[in-house]
Motif scaffolding. Structure first.
Motif, PDB file in Angstrom:
ATOM      1  N   GLU A 156      37.787  39.546  38.652  1.00 29.52           N
ATOM      2  CA  GLU A 156      36.439  39.691  38.336  1.00 29.52           C
ATOM      3  C   GLU A 156      35.776  39.181  36.874  1.00 29.52           C
ATOM      4  O   GLU A 156      34.800  38.744  36.999  1.00 29.52           O
ATOM      5  N   ARG A 181      39.060  40.662  47.256  1.00 32.65           N
ATOM      6  CA  ARG A 181      38.693  39.863  46.019  1.00 32.65           C
ATOM      7  C   ARG A 181      38.745  38.462  46.540  1.00 32.65           C
ATOM      8  O   ARG A 181      38.153  37.544  45.677  1.00 32.65           O
TER       9      ARG A 181
ATOM     10  N   THR B  56      34.058  50.391  39.444  1.00 28.11           N
ATOM     11  CA  THR B  56      33.983  49.523  38.431  1.00 28.11           C
ATOM     12  C   THR B  56      32.754  49.223  38.057  1.00 28.11           C
ATOM     13  O   THR B  56      32.288  49.785  37.020  1.00 28.11           O
ATOM     14  N   ASP B 121      40.286  51.416  33.695  1.00 30.19           N
ATOM     15  CA  ASP B 121      40.017  51.090  35.184  1.00 30.19           C
ATOM     16  C   ASP B 121      41.640  50.686  35.780  1.00 30.19           C
ATOM     17  O   ASP B 121      42.450  50.193  35.193  1.00 30.19           O
ATOM     18  N   GLU B 122      41.447  50.774  37.279  1.00 38.58           N
ATOM     19  CA  GLU B 122      42.874  50.645  37.825  1.00 38.58           C
ATOM     20  C   GLU B 122      43.906  51.328  36.998  1.00 38.58           C
ATOM     21  O   GLU B 122      45.224  50.928  36.898  1.00 38.58           O
TER      22      GLU B 122
HETATM   23 MG   LIG Z   1      37.433  48.131  40.363  1.00 35.57          MG
END
Ligand SMILES: [Mg+2]
Ligand SMILES: Nc1ncnc2c1ncn2[C@@H]1O[C@H](COP(=O)(O)OP(=O)(O)OP(=O)(O)O)[C@@H](O)[C@H]1O
Lengths: 358, 339
Positions: A156, A181, B56, B121-122
């Motif tokens: 991302e 994704r 996110t 995150d994650e």
């Molecule tokens: Mg995320």
């Protein structure tokens, strides 16, 4: 050069199979530079690699063909210590291709360090065109969960400058978050008719006389793998030319070998035989045939010659040992255990048959 | 940092909401965070939920809205799975970051509360350790932690219990549709209502996936997109393929099932997808008794779990073969209960 390489179509327009997918890919990457990440999946030998290479060429032009192979060692900070990660890459000015799974249990460091760095650094393009690079990652289904997790945010964060093209056999092994994704593109194995078409194309280019029914027979033997079909075709050419209509089509060496093992098993079920077979299995393994592939092939050979009554039970045990194999370390034990199991099932089946008739 | 070529981002990034209020469907968290913007205070947070539901996005948006572009770098530390080199590294990074004290002064119209934000995150694999809990305690005055993960079970209880927990729900059809329509509007795309509902159903509550399908379909089929086009790019397994596998299984003939399964494999359909679509077909089948359905679904449920373990065509092959015997209720599957 082998025919498989010699006749690999270079551009999307030249593909013989997957024409529809090729045209779609073309539309996906021309004009705009905002194409999503791609995940190609499908059985091996279906032509994923060819499509990807042709796609790169479509994006970057002929310079995508000028690749160099490098064997590099990266020093990676693994928290408590520094480790060396070795990897082979194939790169042009615009793209890098690698199989991060080759780093084994260190695969996450490859993703965390090497791939992230590559994704971060934006290539400088003097013409202000194609300001992004492409990373091709092979066999992503072999990556550990941690490695796959580590890909997520990278995909991302740097998507302004970097596209990932992921490639794998089974998309079920790629985590949902990674699949979400990408645009997922399924590459099916070509049908036998399509394979025939390709073989005939090659035959024509090589100026060969093809007796009727010859190429369809190769296609049939190929298990819908284009790569294997072309290899077989070339082997036939080497063995005997001019072709004759019912010329024997040799199986791939290792498959022949597995077939022999199967018939060994069927002719005698004893500890001694088991021991001999162990040696043969070991030989296959040392020749880098993956144990699951051996098991699958062995199963299909055994099934061919088993009575209908046995098929389900035998399949069941194959699945069982397949699973054990994945959990455990030494594949050979599980292969051997499967053979032993089969022998015992088969033997008691034979005895019961015997009793029934006698 | 403004991207150099803003147009070259895929739509999922281009249409990532920049403000908390634009995050669709997650009302509860939006309410709490809007409140945060006013009071300039907030608890530690834990966001969990399936991919593509805005976790996110939300964390980044609130951080930006609290501090603005000027202070963002010095006040927000974003760590994700790609930074995970073991707890020591994570802890050192956090320590270095949190050590520098901050004051509170409104700047450029941003609330700029007197703490720093650490976004993990994650975090699914990062927090297995109690060490992080101590770090969190040590700096809890001057930092707020945002943990993000897919499965809440992956965050150890002592950490989770210190956070306000928010479940990010898969987006429902209405919400998804309105977000999609918004994008269609911006991009000049035509989507009829059938296509719109198809898009919602194939992306199963994952908005990121929906946006990717939309963009791909737009590139491939132009600005008028039909339901067919979307199915085409989504890789949903065609109904015929499912049906023929189903009838082969029903026949109970091993060889028939075998060749059907080989076909499925050669076509490259993902096993998990195959199973889930097969499941739907069975539930709807009229020629199967309820009892049989119950049994089969139970078995399929198990096999799905198993498939996750096996991850491979061989076993797909065998499972689906096993499936034919399930039909005869002789339960070859029972052997798999050992998992
Ligand atoms: Mg995320
Ligand atoms: N609730 C939402 N409202 C608006 N857009 C959303 C929402 N959820 C997801 N999106 C879109 O999907 C994209 C991905 O969302 P996001 O990165 O927040 O997912 P995530 O929940 O963090 O998923 P993962 O668990 O895979 O990391 C965003 O860029 C945005 O375009």
């Amino acid at each position: 050069m082998l025919w498989v390489d010699k006749y690999r179509p270079k551009t999307l327009d030249k593909l013989i199979v997957h024409q529809d997918i090729a045209q779609n890919l073309k539309k996906l990457v021309t004009e705009q530079q905002d194409c999503p990440h791609l995940l190609f999946y499908g059985p091996s030998g279906a032509g994923k690699k060819t499509l990807i290479m042709a796609l790169l060429r479509q994006i970057f032009g002929a310079s995508a063909d000028k690749v160099k192979v490098e064997n590099k060692t990266w020093k990676v900070d693994a928290g408590t210590r520094n480790i060396d990660v070795e990897l082979t890459t194939l790169s042009s000015t615009h793209h890098v291709e690698m199989s991060p799974g080759d780093a084994g249990f260190q695969d996450r460091y490859v993703v965390q360090e090497i791939i992230k760095e590559m994704a971060k650094n934006r290539p400088i393009d003097t013409k202000g065109k194609r300001g992004f690079k492409v990373l091709v990652l092979n066999e992503v289904d072999r990556l550990s969960r941690e490695a796959q997790h580590s890909l997520r945010r990278t995909m991302e964060k740097y998507s302004a400058s970097c596209r990932l093209i992921l490639c794998c056999n089974s998309s079920s092994k790629v985590t949902e978050a990674v699949r979400s994704r990408c645009l997922n593109i399924r590459i099916n194995a070509p049908s036998e008719d399509e394979i025939v078409k390709v073989l005939e194309f090659i035959g024509k280019k090589e100026g060969l006389q093809l007796p009727a029914g010859f190429t369809p027979r190769i296609a049939q033997k190929s298990n819908r793998s284009l790569r294997r079909a072309i290899l077989l075709f070339e082997t036939c050419r080497v063995q005997q030319y001019p072709f004759t209509p019912n010329q024997a089509i040799p199986p791939m060496d290792w498959e022949q070998y597995v077939a022999e093992i199967a018939s060994d098993i069927l002719t005698e079920q004893s500890p001694k035989r088991l021991f001999q077979i162990r040696g043969k299995l070991y030989e296959l393994l040392t020749n880098c045939i993956p144990p699951e592939v051996i098991l699958k092939r062995l199963l299909s050979e055994l099934l061919k010659k088993s009575d209908a009554e046995l098929k389900l039970e035998v399949s069941h045990w194959a699945a069982y040992y397949e699973h054990r194999m994945r959990l455990g370390q030494k594949a050979i034990f599980h292969l051997e255990a499967f053979v032993a199991k089969f022998m015992s099932i088969y033997k008691s089946f034979l005895l019961s048959q015997f009793a029934a008739f006698g | 940092m403004a991207p150099m070529f803003p147009t070259s981002q895929p739509w999922v990034e281009k249409y990532r909401p920049k403000q908390v209020k634009d995050v669709a469907h997650q009302d509860e968290v939006v309410r709490v965070l809007t409140n945060t913007l006013q009071t300039a205070n907030c608890p530690h947070m834990l966001f969990y939920g399936p991919p593509g539901t805005g976790k996110t996005t939300t964390a980044l948006a609130i951080a930006h809205q609290l501090f603005g572009p000027q202070l963002y770098k010095s006040r927000v530390l974003e760590l994700n799975a790609s930074d995970d080199r073991g707890i020591n590294v994570v802890r050192t990074k956090i320590k270095d970051f949190a050590a520098v004290a901050v004051g509170s002064s409104r700047q450029g119209g941003y609330p700029c509360p007197p703490f720093k934000i650490i976004i993990l995150d994650e975090a699914d694999s990062m927090t297995e350790d109690n060490a992080l809990r101590r770090t969190m305690e040590t700096y809890s005055k001057v930092t707020r932690f945002f943990f993000i993960c897919n499965y809440i079970s992956r965050i150890i209880e002592p950490l989770a219990s210190r956070c306000a927990k928010f479940r990010f729900k898969p987006l429902n059809e209405d919400v998804m549709s309105s977000r999609i329509l918004h994008i269609c509007n911006e991009e000049g795309i035509n989507l009829d209502s059938e296509a719109l509902s198809t898009l919602s159903s194939i992306s199963q509550g994952d908005l990121r996936r929906a946006i990717t399908y939309l963009q791909s379909a737009a590139r491939l089929f132009g600005s008028s997109i039909t339901s067919r086009d979307l199915i085409n790019v989504s890789g949903v397994i065609p109904e015929e393929a499912i049906q023929s596998l189903f009838s082969a299984c029903k026949s109970g003939h091993f060889d028939l099932a075998d060749s059907e399964v080989n076909n499925v494999i050669a076509e490259g359909y993902p096993v998990s997808q195959m199973l889930s679509q097969l499941y739907d077909v069975i539930v709807q089948a009229v020629d199967v008794s309820d009892e049989q359905k119950a049994r089969i679904c139970k078995k399929l449920g198990e096999s799905d779990k198993v498939v996750l373990h096996f991850f491979c065509c061989v076993t797909c092959n065998l499972f689906l073969l096993g499936f034919s015997s399930v039909w005869h209720l002789c339960g070859v599957f029972s052997g798999f209960n050992f998992i």
